[in-house]
Structure formats: structure tokens, C-alpha cells
Design a protein around this motif. Structure first.
Motif, PDB file in Angstrom:
ATOM      1  N   LEU A  88      49.473  15.970  10.419  1.00 15.40           N
ATOM      2  CA  LEU A  88      48.795  15.025   9.523  1.00 15.40           C
ATOM      3  C   LEU A  88      49.371  13.615   9.628  1.00 15.40           C
ATOM      4  CD1 LEU A  88      48.379  17.164   6.277  1.00 15.40           C
ATOM      5  CD2 LEU A  88      46.641  16.617   8.010  1.00 15.40           C
ATOM      6  N   THR A  91      43.713  16.095  14.329  1.00 14.02           N
ATOM      7  CA  THR A  91      45.011  16.467  13.751  1.00 14.02           C
ATOM      8  C   THR A  91      44.856  17.175  12.408  1.00 14.02           C
ATOM      9  OG1 THR A  91      45.304  14.272  12.764  1.00 14.02           O
ATOM     10  CG2 THR A  91      46.302  14.648  14.942  1.00 14.02           C
ATOM     11  N   THR A  92      43.817  16.830  11.663  1.00 17.24           N
ATOM     12  CA  THR A  92      43.575  17.519  10.393  1.00 17.24           C
ATOM     13  C   THR A  92      43.192  18.979  10.648  1.00 17.24           C
ATOM     14  OG1 THR A  92      42.880  15.427   9.394  1.00 17.24           O
ATOM     15  CG2 THR A  92      42.278  17.436   8.224  1.00 17.24           C
ATOM     16  N   VAL A 140      42.561  14.218   2.098  1.00 19.67           N
ATOM     17  CA  VAL A 140      43.624  15.111   2.587  1.00 19.67           C
ATOM     18  C   VAL A 140      44.813  15.087   1.620  1.00 19.67           C
ATOM     19  CG1 VAL A 140      45.355  15.416   4.409  1.00 19.67           C
ATOM     20  CG2 VAL A 140      42.952  15.042   5.012  1.00 19.67           C
ATOM     21  N   GLY A 175      38.659  18.269   8.245  1.00 22.37           N
ATOM     22  CA  GLY A 175      38.726  17.742   9.606  1.00 22.37           C
ATOM     23  C   GLY A 175      37.409  17.893  10.350  1.00 22.37           C
ATOM     24  N   SER A 180      40.345  13.485  12.821  1.00 29.29           N
ATOM     25  CA  SER A 180      39.681  14.780  12.645  1.00 29.29           C
ATOM     26  C   SER A 180      40.432  15.885  13.386  1.00 29.29           C
ATOM     27  CB  SER A 180      38.219  14.703  13.094  1.00 29.29           C
ATOM     28  OG  SER A 180      38.127  14.293  14.436  1.00 29.29           O
ATOM     29  N   THR A 184      39.192   9.668   4.277  1.00 28.28           N
ATOM     30  CA  THR A 184      39.641  11.003   4.692  1.00 28.28           C
ATOM     31  C   THR A 184      41.120  11.238   4.398  1.00 28.28           C
ATOM     32  OG1 THR A 184      37.891  11.166   6.338  1.00 28.28           O
ATOM     33  CG2 THR A 184      39.785  12.614   6.624  1.00 28.28           C
ATOM     34  N   PRO A 185      42.027  10.308   4.741  1.00 30.65           N
ATOM     35  CA  PRO A 185      43.424  10.535   4.345  1.00 30.65           C
ATOM     36  C   PRO A 185      43.594  10.673   2.829  1.00 30.65           C
ATOM     37  CG  PRO A 185      43.333   8.857   6.028  1.00 30.65           C
ATOM     38  CD  PRO A 185      41.910   9.133   5.612  1.00 30.65           C
ATOM     39  N   ILE A 200      46.927  10.395  10.310  1.00 30.46           N
ATOM     40  CA  ILE A 200      46.758   9.430   9.224  1.00 30.46           C
ATOM     41  C   ILE A 200      47.230   8.043   9.642  1.00 30.46           C
ATOM     42  CG2 ILE A 200      47.601   8.826   6.916  1.00 30.46           C
ATOM     43  CD1 ILE A 200      47.311  11.860   6.244  1.00 30.46           C
ATOM     44  N   LEU A 235      41.819  22.062   4.952  1.00 24.10           N
ATOM     45  CA  LEU A 235      42.097  21.040   5.967  1.00 24.10           C
ATOM     46  C   LEU A 235      41.178  21.190   7.175  1.00 24.10           C
ATOM     47  CD1 LEU A 235      45.999  20.838   5.843  1.00 24.10           C
ATOM     48  CD2 LEU A 235      44.348  19.156   4.988  1.00 24.10           C
TER      49      LEU A 235
END
Length: 165
Positions: A141, A122-123, A61, A83, A120, A57-58, A145, A79
Motif C-alpha cells: 500500500l 498494489t491495492t 483504503v 483495487g 490499483s 482511493t487512498p 499510495i 482491498l
């Protein structure tokens, strides 16, 4: 660095993409070393998939942040979508009913639940921040992350070392 403009985040995104890709590659090595034991465990394949999502995921992103010429609105929507998708996927892989009986609840919360919610959440908040130009935008982010990478490293340690005990 501006919290609402993606251009200033390119170096951060490059670093995250490199770290995420390298850690995901190391995870595959760890999984291949203990593949039989992981596949034999009832909970371990989902934990391995959970760890891979925490690393992938990071990376996604970061790649979305690096797309040139896109508007902040488009990035915000992307985003939020990443997320939300991550949250649903991690919830399916990691709900409390799948926790191994021998795994302490505190360890499950620290190594699995917290990184999933942090990443999830924070995204989504970062994406919503771009859409509304509030909520400190992309700065969210960083926290998500970092927590995801730490959680993934803890899980990778379990899959590589602790599984042999």
C-alpha cells in the motif's frame, strides 16, 4: 509493524486519510478556479476525474484499514475489491485513446498510466497478500499510495497552472 495485521497500520491510515482529504479539497479549489477551461477541453474533465480518483482511493483504503475489529480476511477482500474497482474506473477514464494529441506519451505514462496501475495493482496485491499471508501484505500500500499522490499532484499542477499557458 506486522505486514498482515491491520492494527499496526492505524497511524499510517490516519496520515493517508488526512493527506488524501486535504489534497482532494485543494483539487476542488483548483478545479473551481479553471472550471470553464476544464469543461471546454475534450480530455480535461476525464483528467480531473482521474486525479480525484487518485486522491479518493487512498482515502477509502485508509478508512477501510481503520475499521476496528475486522478480520484480516475481510480487510483483504475489501482491498482487492477497492483495487479492482479503482483499476476499472481509472482505465475507463484514462485509456490511451483519450490522451490529448499534444500530450507527450512519456508524460502520459508518468502522470496518468503509472499512478493508475500502481495504485490499483498494489491495492489488489496487498489484499491478496492478506488473504494468503504472503506477498509482503500491507507494505504494498505504501508504494501505491505514494505514486498515486505524486501523480495526482502532477495532474493538479496541469489543471491549475499549465492549462493557462
Amino acid at each position: 509493524m506486522d505486514a498482515y495485521r491491520a492494527e499496526g497500520w492505524a497511524d499510517f491510515a490516519v496520515a493517508v486519510a488526512g493527506a488524501g482529504a486535504a489534497l482532494a479539497g485543494l483539487l476542488f479549489v483548483a478545479l473551481s478556479i479553471n472550471l470553464e477551461r476544464i469543461l471546454a477541453g475534450r480530455r480535461l474533465p476525464a483528467r480531473a476525474a482521474h486525479t480525484l480518483v487518485l486522491l479518493a482511493t487512498p482515502l477509502v483504503v485508509a478508512l477501510v484499514l481503520l475499521v476496528p475489529g475486522q478480520s484480516e480476511r475481510a480487510l483483504g477482500i475489501e482491498l482487492v475489491a477497492v483495487g479492482a474497482t479503482t483499476g476499472l474506473l481509472l482505465a475507463a477514464l484514462n485509456h490511451p485513446g483519450r490522451r490529448a494529441p499534444q500530450q507527450p506519451l512519456t508524460w502520459w505514462l508518468i502522470a496518468e498510466a503509472l499512478p493508475a496501475v500502481a495504485l490499483s495493482g498494489t491495492t489488489i496485491v496487498a489484499g491478496a497478500g492478506l488473504l494468503t499471508t504472503s506477498l509482503s501484505g500491507l507494505y504494498w500500500l505504501v508504494a501505491g499510495i505514494v505514486v498515486a499522490f505524486v501523480g495526482a499532484l502532477l495532474n493538479a499542477w496541469v489543471l491549475l497552472v499549465e492549462i493557462l499557458r
